[in-house]
Motif scaffolding. Structure first.
Motif, PDB file in Angstrom:
ATOM      1  N   ASP A   1      -4.315   4.591   0.767  1.00 42.52           N
ATOM      2  CA  ASP A   1      -4.744   3.199   0.919  1.00 42.52           C
ATOM      3  C   ASP A   1      -4.594   2.384  -0.360  1.00 42.52           C
ATOM      4  OD1 ASP A   1      -5.594   3.509   3.625  1.00 42.52           O
ATOM      5  OD2 ASP A   1      -7.345   4.600   2.897  1.00 42.52           O
ATOM      6  N   ARG A   2      -4.181   3.019  -1.448  1.00 45.20           N
ATOM      7  CA  ARG A   2      -4.027   2.293  -2.712  1.00 45.20           C
ATOM      8  C   ARG A   2      -2.751   1.467  -2.701  1.00 45.20           C
ATOM      9  NH1 ARG A   2      -4.465   6.123  -7.733  1.00 45.20           N
ATOM     10  NH2 ARG A   2      -3.833   4.144  -8.699  1.00 45.20           N
ATOM     11  N   THR A   3      -2.673   0.521  -3.629  1.00 44.75           N
ATOM     12  CA  THR A   3      -1.434  -0.253  -3.762  1.00 44.75           C
ATOM     13  C   THR A   3      -0.532   0.416  -4.803  1.00 44.75           C
ATOM     14  OG1 THR A   3      -2.342  -1.690  -5.479  1.00 44.75           O
ATOM     15  CG2 THR A   3      -2.609  -2.404  -3.190  1.00 44.75           C
TER      16      THR A   3
ATOM     17  N   ARG B   1       0.858  -1.185   0.000  1.00 50.93           N
ATOM     18  CA  ARG B   1       0.000   0.000   0.000  1.00 50.93           C
ATOM     19  C   ARG B   1       0.893   1.234   0.000  1.00 50.93           C
ATOM     20  NH1 ARG B   1      -4.745  -0.405   4.404  1.00 50.93           N
ATOM     21  NH2 ARG B   1      -3.478   1.305   5.161  1.00 50.93           N
TER      22      ARG B   1
END
Length: 537
Positions: free
Chosen positions: A141-143, A86
């Motif tokens: 919160d993204r990868t 993340r």
């Protein structure tokens, strides 16, 4: 927050390192880096990246010590990120964020307060740092799986900025960055208040440093000021060194001439003395005494002239040492010439993957810069022109011989020598002809017989360029994809010289504006959804 040192922050003492195969890189090396931004430059293979890895603790020295005053951050070259991470993990703030959210939801466990420490504004600082580096689209919160290579570099830099180290090491940080990303990195470097050591060949980046450290032959020479001041100082030094070299060469010639003339005079004098002694019928003892005296005088005179010659040779050696051997490529490529009106390339409604379209009519020896952001499709377009990829739609017509120099420089057969590799591209050329041409690319004698696998980065680049430009038939259209990535400053200058001798059409994809401006470009094209002409940059 870490303190910023006011004295030496990085100290290398008697530092030595060699690779497992016994190849030495540094021996008894000394370095002291203090506050400010230092640009570390040098030829490919000088050991710059190895030195940064030693300072960062990634490599263990075979001798000597490295001391760091304070916390250290390191941005390596060729960075790869775990694509499952993340964004907040990659930034090193996930634990602090989760603790903050737990406290905000009413959980007052001491573990959460310990995780946060004094960093209550960590999320705000993270978002501000990402915004500053042009990564505002990245949610915490993204990868990281969707990031380009350039974005991965900027994300790692953001993590380092958030950690606020005392000492920051950057190794070729602008490689793989597009124009906009480079500008943001330049701003970050310009605004850095701690200790920064940057390995780079990017002349624009080096304009933002406070001093230049030139690593050459295992030693560092310091130059105050940025890269422009370094160039001015070095040019003045080299002008003086070359003048001293010319004087030293003239002195050696003069001393050789004086020694030869002295020997002739002494031989004549000895012959005359012998003849005179015989004519006068001198006693044998007296004649021997005169002969010995003459020999002693001759010996003293010859010794004096020999000593002067040796001193002149020593001065010549010192003068040659002072003149840099960043040799220039000198080539002439008349067979690559293209008449002014001849069609070299036609792109007729060519569509690339992701919907990008390109129309182009290229005539004569035009020299074109291909610019655009990372991911715009510049590499794909060059590979399509080269015939390596088929376009989903449209037609590519190339009525002249062309060659493509890719970013990876993977055209050489690793097991073959430089000469053998060039012969693969020019199979009808004789061995002597190939060697004569290679000498102009600085591969002389045994250097031309080196296997490609043993070449340094700069040598590999020159060998690849030689193979393309000396190919049969000679290319009248040359495609270059980010050619200055990973090249030292001398190699960039050599590339510019080689392209000045090239008389065909040229398309160069690059983010290196100083390099592009030195090519005598006739057009600037930008790829951004479509291919369009833009103003020179």
């Amino acid at each position: 927050m870490a303190h910023h040192p006011t004295t030496t922050a990085v100290l290398c003492t008697e530092l030595s390192f060699e690779w497992p195969d016994g190849k030495p890189v540094l021996d008894g090396f000394q370095l002291a880096v203090g506050p400010g931004r230092t640009g570390l430059i040098g030829l490919n293979g000088a050991g710059k990246s190895t030195l940064l890895r030693l300072i960062a603790g990634e490599l263990a020295p075979t001798g000597g010590t490295v001391r760091i005053d304070g916390e250290l951050g390191y941005l390596p070259q060729g960075l790869t990120l775990d694509t499952t991470l993340r964004v907040d993990e990659a930034l090193g703030i996930r634990a602090a964020r989760e603790a903050l959210h737990a406290i905000e939801s009413g959980d007052t466990d001491q573990r959460h307060f310990d995780a946060v420490g004094d960093d209550w504004d960590v999320e705000e600082r993270a978002r501000a740092t990402l915004d500053r580096l042009g990564l505002h689209r990245l949610g915490l919160d993204r990868t990281t799986g969707e990031l380009s290579g350039g974005e991965a570099v900027l994300l790692r830099l953001a993590a380092l900025l958030l950690a606020r180290p005392d000492v920051l090491l950057l190794d070729e940080p602008t490689n793989n960055l597009d124009r906009a990303a480079r500008e943001r990195l330049y701003e970050t470097v310009a605004g850095w208040n701690g200790v920064m050591l940057i390995v780079s060949h990017d002349r624009e980046l080096l304009r933002h440093v406070d001093q230049i450290a030139d690593l050459r032959d295992g030693e560092v020479t310091w130059y105050g000021g940025n890269f422009e001041e370094y160039e001015r100082t070095l040019a003045a030094q080299q002008e003086t060194a070359e003048r001293l070299l010319r004087n030293a060469e003239a002195d050696v010639r003069r001393q050789k001439r004086d020694l030869a003339e002295a020997r002739i005079r002494l031989d004549r004098s000895a012959a005359y003395g012998k003849k005179r002694s015989v004519t006068r019928n001198d006693p044998h003892i007296f004649a021997g005494m005169l002969k010995r005296k003459g020999q002693e005088t001759a010996g003293r005179l010859q010794g004096m002239h020999t000593e002067r010659l040796e001193e002149a040779k020593a001065r010549l050696d010192a003068a040659e040492e002072a003149v840099r051997d960043d040799a220039e490529i000198r080539i002439d490529l008349p067979r690559t010439a293209v008449p002014a009106g001849r069609t070299v390339l036609t792109l007729d409604r060519v569509r690339l993957p992701h919907g990008t379209t390109a129309d182009l009519d290229l005539r004569g020896p035009e020299r074109i810069a291909l610019v655009g952001r990372n991911g715009a499709g510049k590499t794909t377009l060059l590979r399509t022109i080269a015939g390596e990829l088929a376009p989903p739609a449209g037609e590519v017509v190339t009525p002249v011989p062309l060659r493509h120099l890719p970013q990876r420089l993977d055209l050489l057969d690793e097991e073959r020598s430089v000469v053998e590799n060039v012969k693969l591209f020019a199979p009808t050329a004789g061995d002597n002809a190939v060697r004569a041409r290679l000498a102009r690319f600085l591969f002389r004698g045994a250097r031309a017989d080196q296997p490609a696998a043993t070449l340094s980065g700069g040598e590999r680049f020159r060998a690849t360029l030689a193979a393309l430009l000396l190919a049969d038939p000679p290319p009248q259209l040359l495609l270059l994809d980010e050619p200055t990535n990973n090249l030292d400053l001398a190699s960039v200058r050599q590339l510019t010289q080689a392209l000045s001798a090239y008389r065909g059409a040229l398309i160069v994809a690059s983010h290196d504006l100083p390099f592009l401006r030195g090519l005598g470009l006739t057009r600037w094209l930008e790829l951004d959804g479509e291919l369009r002409t833009v103003e020179p940059m």
